[in-house]
Design an enzyme around this catalytic site. Structure first.
Site, PDB file in Angstrom:
ATOM      1  N   LYS A  45      31.280  51.039  -3.330  1.00  0.00           N
ATOM      2  CA  LYS A  45      31.874  52.386  -3.422  1.00  0.00           C
ATOM      3  C   LYS A  45      33.026  52.386  -2.407  1.00  0.00           C
ATOM      4  O   LYS A  45      32.841  52.656  -1.232  1.00  0.00           O
ATOM      5  CB  LYS A  45      30.806  53.436  -3.054  1.00  0.00           C
ATOM      6  CG  LYS A  45      31.008  54.814  -3.654  1.00  0.00           C
ATOM      7  CD  LYS A  45      32.339  55.461  -3.361  1.00  0.00           C
ATOM      8  CE  LYS A  45      32.451  56.016  -1.963  1.00  0.00           C
ATOM      9  NZ  LYS A  45      33.840  56.462  -1.638  1.00  0.00           N
ATOM     10  N   CYS A  88      40.451  50.401  13.164  1.00  0.00           N
ATOM     11  CA  CYS A  88      39.317  50.635  14.062  1.00  0.00           C
ATOM     12  C   CYS A  88      39.429  49.779  15.313  1.00  0.00           C
ATOM     13  O   CYS A  88      38.782  50.042  16.306  1.00  0.00           O
ATOM     14  CB  CYS A  88      38.007  50.340  13.357  1.00  0.00           C
ATOM     15  SG  CYS A  88      37.791  48.601  13.048  1.00  0.00           S
ATOM     16  N   ARG A 114      40.711  57.075  -1.428  1.00  0.00           N
ATOM     17  CA  ARG A 114      42.135  57.248  -1.096  1.00  0.00           C
ATOM     18  C   ARG A 114      42.997  56.105  -1.645  1.00  0.00           C
ATOM     19  O   ARG A 114      44.147  56.300  -1.983  1.00  0.00           O
ATOM     20  CB  ARG A 114      42.336  57.284   0.416  1.00  0.00           C
ATOM     21  CG  ARG A 114      41.385  58.182   1.151  1.00  0.00           C
ATOM     22  CD  ARG A 114      42.104  59.236   1.940  1.00  0.00           C
ATOM     23  NE  ARG A 114      41.135  60.091   2.604  1.00  0.00           N
ATOM     24  CZ  ARG A 114      40.470  61.077   2.018  1.00  0.00           C
ATOM     25  NH1 ARG A 114      40.692  61.360   0.732  1.00  0.00           N
ATOM     26  NH2 ARG A 114      39.589  61.788   2.681  1.00  0.00           N
ATOM     27  N   GLU A 138      38.339  60.121  18.756  1.00  0.00           N
ATOM     28  CA  GLU A 138      39.190  59.176  18.024  1.00  0.00           C
ATOM     29  C   GLU A 138      40.291  59.966  17.310  1.00  0.00           C
ATOM     30  O   GLU A 138      40.002  60.890  16.548  1.00  0.00           O
ATOM     31  CB  GLU A 138      38.336  58.425  16.988  1.00  0.00           C
ATOM     32  CG  GLU A 138      39.125  57.396  16.220  1.00  0.00           C
ATOM     33  CD  GLU A 138      38.298  56.680  15.141  1.00  0.00           C
ATOM     34  OE1 GLU A 138      37.589  57.364  14.391  1.00  0.00           O
ATOM     35  OE2 GLU A 138      38.386  55.443  15.056  1.00  0.00           O
TER      36      GLU A 138
END
Ligand code: NAD
Length: 499
Positions: free
Chosen positions: A174, A282, A178, A384
């Site tokens: 999955k 990240c 976007r 973040e």
């Protein structure tokens, strides 16, 4: 009419039937370029059933043959590298060279996974007791799922799928809604490489599709990468439903810059690691921690000078150092954080909010933003931001720099820049973070080591890629055997021991 993006099930593209869709944008212009189908629970269940039917034959295919399919896949992806990178960049907004890196990093894990025949070898103990042999083997789990983020639409699906498929599992991916085009193309290339139909499936979707995976008992393991709140939700739901789970979340990666560091190299690397891919990595460095006022003043001056020379523009423009953020919401979030930083009293050295890219005035661009004199209590330090915003937190000494990294709630990556081996060694030993760089700004480990953050950057026991991936996607079976000769010796009522 806008392009419609569906799913990939049973070796073919299929259209969605839920009638729910999401817009896929061109982040350079802010316009809708496609619509992606959002799978219903029934559509996800169907994909799982298809995977379940295909898995036993794939598991029974010897690992060398499975590895050959992956090797062929690598060749096919390389043949299409340019087109895939442009497709990826057009939906994500990262530059084409950066998109190639995204794909290449994924392929490196597929290359590692072609070592499956070796990596799946079991253990054997001969004559563990009189006439008794013991051996263990690694077997696939069955059907496993991957739920992946927008920021690496090729790399992370391949990190998950490569080892899982090599180990004999079937996979339901999955990906992020976007930027869904590249995962679907990769699915086609798996089929072209010889992967049997149904072994790798892609369902596009949102929370409904994710929840369908989490609540289906046929899914034996879930690999997730995304933001921390969702990672935590997926980890707790998947494990409560008896699944194996590894869920990787957000980050706030620090770079400690010691007074003895090569400051030009540190500044160059901070610019690349802080602003590359618009900060949507990240492993981006979002906090620079110069040690000592002199180091801080010199570093901030060098950063400011380099920021002046950066070029932000269309992601297909060769001159762009980085492109737009992925969505209007992502841009707004970053702009809001810059406002918060100002209100909190941080010193705004460069402000990227007003950047306008000629001919792309409606694109979701934010210029490189630098805050100095950020403190540990500020929201822009604690949270973040996931954009091109670099915060400088000045530390009085090494211990304060180390403490900052250790006390932050995230523990994904960290770096130290120094010329002292003793300082670097002490730092690597004591820092409470999963991945450490010594004079390396983005210490993403190579494919045959493992990748994973600590603290609230990762939930679960085993990391991604490297040997951990094969542990995660297999279960161990141990066989104890004897081949008795002669007369039966009768029943024993005592637990067998090796005495
Ligand atoms: P996200 O958490 O919004 O989405 C990740 C995935 O979860 C997507 O597939 C999305 O469809 C799904 N999802 C979103 N909301 C959900 C919900 N309420 N319920 C169930 N599923 C849901 O993350 P993102 O914006 O796509 O990616 C950016 C984030 O990912 C950042 O926080 C970044 O630090 C993190 N990230 C972490 C790593 C790592 O290895 N630690 C790597 C890349 C990205």
């Amino acid at each position: 009419m806008v392009n419609r993006i569906g799913h990939y099930v049973g070796g073919a593209r299929v259209s969605g039937t839920s009638s729910r869709t999401a817009d896929v944008f061109d982040p350079n212009t802010g316009t809708v370029q496609a619509q992606v189908d959002l799978a219903s629970t029934d559509e996800v269940r169907h994909a799982i059933a298809v995977a379940e039917a295909a898995q036993p034959a794939w598991a029974a295919t010897n690992p060398q043959r499975r590895a050959r399919v992956l090797a062929k896949f690598i060749a096919l992806v390389n043949d299409e590298m340019e087109d895939l990178a442009r497709m990826l960049s057009a939906e994500h907004g990262k530059t084409v060279p950066d998109a190639k890196g995204d794909i290449q990093r994924g392929l490196e894990v597929i290359e590692f996974a072609t070592g499956a025949p070796h990596l799946l070898k079991g253990e054997y103990s001969t004559a563990a007791g009189t006439g008794i042999d013991v051996y263990s083997m690694r077997q696939p789990l069955g059907v496993v799922a991957g739920i992946t983020p927008f920021n690496f639409p090729a790399m992370i699906p391949l990190w998950k799928a490569g080892p899982a498929l090599a180990a004999g599992n079937a996979f339901v991916l999955k990906p992020s809604e976007r930027d869904p085009s590249v995962p679907l193309r990769l699915a086609e290339l798996f089929t072209e490489a010889g992967l049997p139909d149904g072994v790798f499936n892609v369902v596009n979707g949102d929370k409904e599709a994710v929840d369908a995976l989490l609540h289906d008992e046929r899914i034996r393991a879930v690999g997730f990468v995304g933001s921390t709140p969702i990672a935590e939700y997926i980890y707790s739901t998947a494990t409560a439903n008896g699944k194996r789970a590894q869920c990787f979340g957000g980050a706030k990666n620090h770079m400690i810059v010691m007074p003895d560091a090569d400051l030009d190299k540190a500044a160059d690397d901070l610019i690349g690691a802080g602003f590359g891919s618009a900060g949507e990595r990240c492993m981006a460095i979002s906090v620079a921690v110069p040690v000592g006022e002199e180091t801080a003043d010199a570093l901030v001056a060098k950063l400011k000078e380099r920021i002046g020379g950066l070029s932000v523009g269309h992601c297909h423009d060769d001159a762009s150092d980085y492109g737009p953020l992925v969505t209007a919401e992502a841009k707004q979030r970053v702009v809001d954080y810059i406002g918060i930083g100002e209100k909190e009293g941080a010193e705004l050295v460069t402000d990227g909010r007003d950047l306008v890219v000629e001919d792309y005035e409606d694109g979701w661009f934010v210029g490189p933003t630098l805050f100095d004199k950020v403190t540990a209590d500020m929201q822009i330090y604690r949270e973040e931001i996931f954009g091109p915003v670099l915060s400088v937190v000045r530390a009085a000494d090494y211990e304060e720099g180390l403490r900052l990294a250790n006390e932050h709630e995230y523990g994904n990556g960290v770096a130290i820049f120094t010329r002292s081996g003793a300082t670097a060694r002490d730092f690597a030993a004591r820092v409470n973070t999963g991945m450490v760089g010594v004079n390396v700004p983005i210490p993403v480990p190579i494919a045959y080591h493992t990748f994973g953050g600590w603290k609230r950057s990762g939930f679960g026991d085993l990391n991604q890629h490297g040997p951990d991936a094969f542990r995660f996607y297999t279960k161990t079976k141990t066989v104890t055997s004897t081949w008795p000769a002669g007369e039966a010796s009768g029943s024993s009522f005592v637990i067998p021991t090796m005495d």
